[in-house]
Design a protein around this motif. Structure first.
Motif, PDB file in Angstrom:
ATOM      1  N   VAL A 341     -54.117 -20.015 -17.214  1.00  0.00           N
ATOM      2  CA  VAL A 341     -52.921 -20.671 -17.758  1.00  0.00           C
ATOM      3  C   VAL A 341     -51.745 -19.701 -17.864  1.00  0.00           C
ATOM      4  N   THR A 342     -51.978 -18.514 -18.452  1.00  0.00           N
ATOM      5  CA  THR A 342     -50.877 -17.572 -18.640  1.00  0.00           C
ATOM      6  C   THR A 342     -50.220 -17.161 -17.310  1.00  0.00           C
ATOM      7  N   PRO A 343     -50.973 -16.742 -16.282  1.00  0.00           N
ATOM      8  CA  PRO A 343     -50.308 -16.396 -15.012  1.00  0.00           C
ATOM      9  C   PRO A 343     -49.542 -17.561 -14.392  1.00  0.00           C
ATOM     10  N   ILE A 344     -50.095 -18.783 -14.495  1.00  0.00           N
ATOM     11  CA  ILE A 344     -49.397 -19.944 -13.922  1.00  0.00           C
ATOM     12  C   ILE A 344     -48.087 -20.190 -14.664  1.00  0.00           C
ATOM     13  N   LEU A 345     -48.129 -20.153 -16.002  1.00  0.00           N
ATOM     14  CA  LEU A 345     -46.909 -20.371 -16.788  1.00  0.00           C
ATOM     15  C   LEU A 345     -45.884 -19.281 -16.502  1.00  0.00           C
ATOM     16  N   THR A 348     -44.395 -19.764 -12.867  1.00  0.00           N
ATOM     17  CA  THR A 348     -43.508 -20.929 -12.766  1.00  0.00           C
ATOM     18  C   THR A 348     -42.356 -20.863 -13.753  1.00  0.00           C
ATOM     19  N   GLU A 349     -42.334 -19.794 -14.582  1.00  0.00           N
ATOM     20  CA  GLU A 349     -41.303 -19.645 -15.620  1.00  0.00           C
ATOM     21  C   GLU A 349     -41.220 -20.912 -16.468  1.00  0.00           C
ATOM     22  N   ALA A 350     -42.360 -21.280 -17.018  1.00  0.00           N
ATOM     23  CA  ALA A 350     -42.476 -22.540 -17.747  1.00  0.00           C
ATOM     24  C   ALA A 350     -41.633 -22.573 -19.015  1.00  0.00           C
ATOM     25  N   PHE A 351     -41.326 -21.408 -19.576  1.00  0.00           N
ATOM     26  CA  PHE A 351     -40.511 -21.393 -20.791  1.00  0.00           C
ATOM     27  C   PHE A 351     -39.050 -21.095 -20.449  1.00  0.00           C
ATOM     28  N   TYR A 352     -38.736 -19.815 -20.218  1.00  0.00           N
ATOM     29  CA  TYR A 352     -37.337 -19.496 -19.892  1.00  0.00           C
ATOM     30  C   TYR A 352     -37.277 -18.073 -19.340  1.00  0.00           C
ATOM     31  N   LYS A 353     -37.026 -17.932 -18.046  1.00  0.00           N
ATOM     32  CA  LYS A 353     -36.890 -16.626 -17.410  1.00  0.00           C
ATOM     33  C   LYS A 353     -38.068 -15.707 -17.744  1.00  0.00           C
ATOM     34  N   ASP A 354     -39.275 -16.258 -17.694  1.00  0.00           N
ATOM     35  CA  ASP A 354     -40.449 -15.476 -18.064  1.00  0.00           C
ATOM     36  C   ASP A 354     -40.589 -14.212 -17.214  1.00  0.00           C
ATOM     37  N   THR A 412     -42.796 -13.141 -24.710  1.00  0.00           N
ATOM     38  CA  THR A 412     -43.550 -13.201 -23.461  1.00  0.00           C
ATOM     39  C   THR A 412     -44.308 -14.517 -23.337  1.00  0.00           C
ATOM     40  N   THR A 413     -44.687 -14.841 -22.123  1.00  0.00           N
ATOM     41  CA  THR A 413     -45.474 -16.052 -21.881  1.00  0.00           C
ATOM     42  C   THR A 413     -46.766 -16.033 -22.687  1.00  0.00           C
ATOM     43  N   TYR A 414     -47.384 -14.882 -22.737  1.00  0.00           N
ATOM     44  CA  TYR A 414     -48.641 -14.702 -23.483  1.00  0.00           C
ATOM     45  C   TYR A 414     -48.434 -15.014 -24.956  1.00  0.00           C
ATOM     46  N   PHE A 415     -47.384 -14.442 -25.557  1.00  0.00           N
ATOM     47  CA  PHE A 415     -47.116 -14.631 -26.983  1.00  0.00           C
ATOM     48  C   PHE A 415     -46.752 -16.084 -27.277  1.00  0.00           C
ATOM     49  N   ALA A 416     -45.980 -16.704 -26.391  1.00  0.00           N
ATOM     50  CA  ALA A 416     -45.624 -18.112 -26.574  1.00  0.00           C
ATOM     51  C   ALA A 416     -46.862 -18.996 -26.534  1.00  0.00           C
ATOM     52  N   PRO A 665     -36.073 -22.682 -25.844  1.00  0.00           N
ATOM     53  CA  PRO A 665     -37.032 -22.753 -24.724  1.00  0.00           C
ATOM     54  C   PRO A 665     -38.473 -22.923 -25.196  1.00  0.00           C
ATOM     55  N   TYR A 666     -38.719 -22.701 -26.481  1.00  0.00           N
ATOM     56  CA  TYR A 666     -40.084 -22.792 -26.997  1.00  0.00           C
ATOM     57  C   TYR A 666     -40.335 -24.065 -27.796  1.00  0.00           C
ATOM     58  N   PHE A 667     -39.432 -25.003 -27.651  1.00  0.00           N
ATOM     59  CA  PHE A 667     -39.604 -26.302 -28.303  1.00  0.00           C
ATOM     60  C   PHE A 667     -40.881 -26.986 -27.814  1.00  0.00           C
ATOM     61  N   LYS A 668     -41.200 -26.781 -26.536  1.00  0.00           N
ATOM     62  CA  LYS A 668     -42.370 -27.454 -25.948  1.00  0.00           C
ATOM     63  C   LYS A 668     -43.683 -26.963 -26.542  1.00  0.00           C
TER      64      LYS A 668
END
Length: 819
Positions: A341-345, A348-354, A412-416, A665-668
């Motif tokens: 999950v973390t590498p995919i997010l 794809t920059e699932a949050f914001y400019k990851d 970071t994506t991991y922390f999010a 960006p972390y509303f999701k």
């Protein structure tokens, strides 16, 4: 719930096996037959798995079921003449408690969590007690043979002191990391003592509901009782298939681990982080994705297929003492979220400019970090978020100008993902408990209410001892409330008086229902996420107030239930209630003092260097411990404190309305609440359809609990599970007698040997910030211990480390190859 952003502040000793598997639909007679086969003098380490849900026709069936579980390890007899409140119990309990408390406080500064468990004292105190019984003069100092009640009291004292106070993260964060220099140590001691003792009043006032009834099982105590029974019984001597005593085994194993730990911690750190992918890609020019997947260090990637030969990285998972089903659920979640999950997010920059976060670092990206970043991906020092309030200089508030210039603040994506998972776990735990245990809890709660007027045999035996008056606990609660208001309002923690009262009310309404769930099912539902949300909305922009409220509300319930569990241990072993009261109260207060003093001493002993006054160094100097923290390769990067402070900046300074609001960006990540409500229904429903399938072992809260805290070395995602399978499947199945006698002892020996070596290395190698003593650089001790970075970069890192060692100063301009 020890998950998400609070992993850095959680107690590793108390949060290892909270979530229990859904029960098998067995017949009551089968459960009774199984329990009857367990001898009282044999250590059964995973008695939580014996708690079976049955379709009872009436509430009395539940009490009968509970008795069968208890009778397997707890005798229905007592000798009131056995002394418990003795000199040797207090001497050994406080001595071991102080040593473990100070050691575990030092370990809070490690990059990866590590702690010595209080179970070690069960083994160490026994020979000490026997020696004291032989050498001390008869009388007040030596009332006779060392007995199991004294032993239990020693364990309770060390248990109360083993876990450093949660308040430590507030004190270190404010006074040292945010440079709130006017926060006095006296206030720090007061805050630590109050938050540790705050829940004690609740524990005492709820003991008639959570301790005295037989339906309140508290299954986590049964393993300790089984070990005490075996030590004070007759099954540890010669003449058995495995004649070596537990003590000889303990000393041999701990000695071997002591010398072995020198290798991954000093001589050859590479065996602590064996990154398979990096072995084949470190010198390639276009290897960014390989680094994302293979690296495990701070600021690096997710550690795919990386493993470790360092027990200090495995300790936090308790792979030997945690049930195998729980380990498999937990690591299924870790592999899913860390490696997929973390590498995919991130990609794809699932949050914001990851991908832009940490782009200027040596890796060219940052994933494994609890830090905060600007909108351009540059790391932010947490000191820049806060300024002193113009109205109240003791109040730390959001630096609005800095925030406006750099928003949106990124993580970071991991922390999010840790945040999203923490939201999932909170709701999923409630739903999971309701689905699997709801009927069981309701029947047993009704049985508890009935049982209040019909004491069980153990409660009847306890009537031989004077009970602790309610007013003792009420006095503790009143004093801690008053002191809490004073310390928080005027001691530098910025929490108004009504915040302290609100924390009291939150704990008051939650301790009995949550305590009932934990006592029956073994699950603990934490309030930390909800408390942060609540106070972040009520007091936005005030970081110290939010952190103080979180500590108060969380510890009021958590510490209260921890003390209730110890009261139940004393109830089972017939320890006089007043002796238990004094032992818990004195050791809790002393533990808070020792831990706070140790942390302050360590931080200030490192010293400080003068710096120009700036938003990063508002006091005009930098603590050298912070320099150590900026070097994650040292293994002592204070990661837990950094994580706690980052959470404080997010929930307190920025506040949830800004950080998780619709424009963020972390509303999701808030979708985690909805996901947590739905997912637990799936395995429950499939189990109803297919009752003989494996669905009862699928535990959504455990899968999503995500204990791998951002910022630690992530080479710990394979080895602990291998250890768990070897010990708790193969050894348990094919050498069950050995497993029963030595498995728990082996885990304690690993912890002890590792802990002693880590302390020696800390004081000899790293304690003097101006005279570091690293082992000479070689292939298995490079600048990047996992060797993921190019060889040329590793060489320069080695030059920097060795050039600044042994009191020297490294000047990059004098190193042409690395300038």
């Amino acid at each position: 719930m020890c998950g998400g952003q609070d992993c850095g502040g959680c107690h590793p000793l108390r949060a290892k096996t909270h979530i229990k598997a859904a029960p098998f639909p067995t017949q009551k007679t089968a459960a009774r037959t199984k329990m009857a086969e367990v001898k009282a003098n044999e250590p059964e380490f995973h008695t939580e798995e014996k708690l079976q849900t049955v379709d009872a026709a009436n509430d009395d069936d539940y009490i009968d079921e509970i008795y069968e579980i208890i009778d397997a390890v707890v005798p229905r007899t007592d000798d009131p003449t056995l002394p418990a409140n003795t000199f040797r119990a207090w001497f050994l309990g406080l001595l071991f408690g102080i040593l473990i408390c100070a050691a575990n406080t030092i370990f809070t500064f490690r990059s990866n969590s590590f702690a010595i468990t209080p179970f070690v004292t069960v083994l160490l105190a026994y020979p000490c007690g026997l020696i004291m019984a032989k050498v001390l003069p008869a009388g007040m100092l030596n009332p006779g043979k060392f007995n199991y009640k004294e032993h239990a009291l020693i364990y309770v004292m060390t248990s109360c002191m083993a876990s450093p106070p949660y308040a430590l993260y507030n004190i270190v964060g404010q006074k040292y990391q945010l440079y709130q220099t006017d926060l006095s140590l006296l206030s720090g001691f007061g805050f630590a003592i109050v938050t540790q003792c705050f829940g004690y009043g609740f524990a005492g006032l709820t003991r008639r509901y959570l301790v005295r009834p037989a339906a309140m099982l508290w299954p986590s105590n049964l393993a300790t009782i089984a070990m005490l029974n075996s030590l004070h019984g007759h099954d540890d001597g010669q003449g058995t298939r495995y004649p070596m005593t537990r003590y000889k085994f303990f000393w041999l194993v701990s000695s071997a681990m002591f010398f072995y730990q020198l290798l991954p911690s000093y001589i050859m750190p590479m065996i602590g982080a064996l990154s398979v992918i990096c072995w084949f890609t470190n010198n390639k020019t276009d290897n960014k994705m390989a680094l994302v997947l293979g690296s495990t260090s701070y600021g690096g990637g997710v550690g795919l297929l990386s493993f470790t030969l360092d027990w200090s990285l495995c300790n936090v998972y308790a792979p030997i003492t945690t049930p195998l089903w729980a380990m498999m659920n937990q690591f299924l979640g870790l592999w899913l979220f860390m490696w997929i999950v973390t590498p995919i997010l991130w990609y794809t920059e699932a949050f914001y400019k990851d991908q832009s976060i940490g782009s200027s670092s040596e890796y060219g990206f940052t994933i494994n970090s609890p830090s905060t970043f600007t909108k351009n991906g540059k790391r932010i020092s947490n000191t820049k978020f806060v300024i002193r309030s113009p109205e109240d200089r003791s109040s730390l508030i959001l630096n609005q100008t800095f925030y406006d210039e750099n928003k949106p603040i990124l993580i970071t994506t991991y922390f999010a993902l840790e945040y999203a998972n923490s939201f999932i776990v909170f709701v999923a735990a409630l739903v999971h408990v309701g689905l699997w245990y709801g009927k069981d809890i309701w029947h047993r709660f009704r049985a508890t209410l009935k049982d209040l007027d019909r004491d069980d045999i153990h409660a009847t035996l306890m009537d031989a001892y004077p009970e602790v008056p309610d007013w003792w606990f009420m006095l503790v609660l009143a004093l801690t409330t008053i002191l809490g208001i004073v310390v928080c309002q005027w001691g530098g923690f910025d929490l108004p008086w009504w915040g302290t009262i609100l924390a009291i009310l939150l704990a008051l309404v939650s301790i009995i229902p949550i305590g009932t769930i934990q006592a029956i099912s073994g699950q603990q539902i934490g309030l930390n996420v909800m408390s942060e949300f609540l106070i972040g909305l009520l007091l936005p922009g005030r970081i110290s107030a939010v952190m103080a409220f979180k500590t108060f509300s969380y510890m009021a319930m958590y510490q209260g239930l921890f003390l209730v569990a110890d009261m139940k241990l004393g109830h089972y072993l017939k320890v006089p209630p007043r002796a238990m009261f004094l032992a818990q109260l004195v050791s809790t207060i002393l533990g808070a003092i020792v831990s706070t003093g140790s942390a302050a001493l360590i931080y200030e002993s490192f010293g400080k260097v003068e710096k120009p006054v700036s938003p990063q160094f508002p006091a005009g100097f930098q603590w050298l411990m912070q320099v150590q923290a900026d070097d994650p390769a040292s293994g002592w990067s204070s990661n837990g404190y950094n994580t706690f402070l980052s959470a404080g900046a997010i929930w307190g300074a920025i506040a949830p309305a800004r950080f998780f609001g619709p424009e963020s960006p972390y509303f999701k990540t808030l979708l985690g609440f909805a996901v947590g409500a739905v997912l637990p229904v799936i395995p429950w429903y499939l189990h109803k359809i297919q009752p003989n399938s494996f669905w009862h072992l699928v535990n959504i809260p455990l899968i999503f609990i995500f204990p791998a805290a951002a910022g630690g070395r992530r080479s710990d995602l394979i080895t602990p599970l291998i250890i768990a399978v070897l010990v708790n499947y193969f050894v348990k199945k094919y050498r069950n007698t050995w497993w029963k006698k030595y498995a728990y002892v082996m885990s304690a020996a690993f912890d002890s040997g590792t802990g002693v070596m880590l302390l020696i290395l800390f004081f000899m190698v790293q304690f003097n910030a101006k005279f570091q003593m690293p082992f000479p650089a070689w292939f298995m001790n490079s600048g990047d211990v996992e060797r993921c970075l190019p060889d040329a970069m590793l060489t320069c890192m080695e030059h920097a480390v060795m050039g600044a060692a042994y009191g020297n100063e490294y000047l990059a301009e004098q190193d042409p190859a690395c300038a």
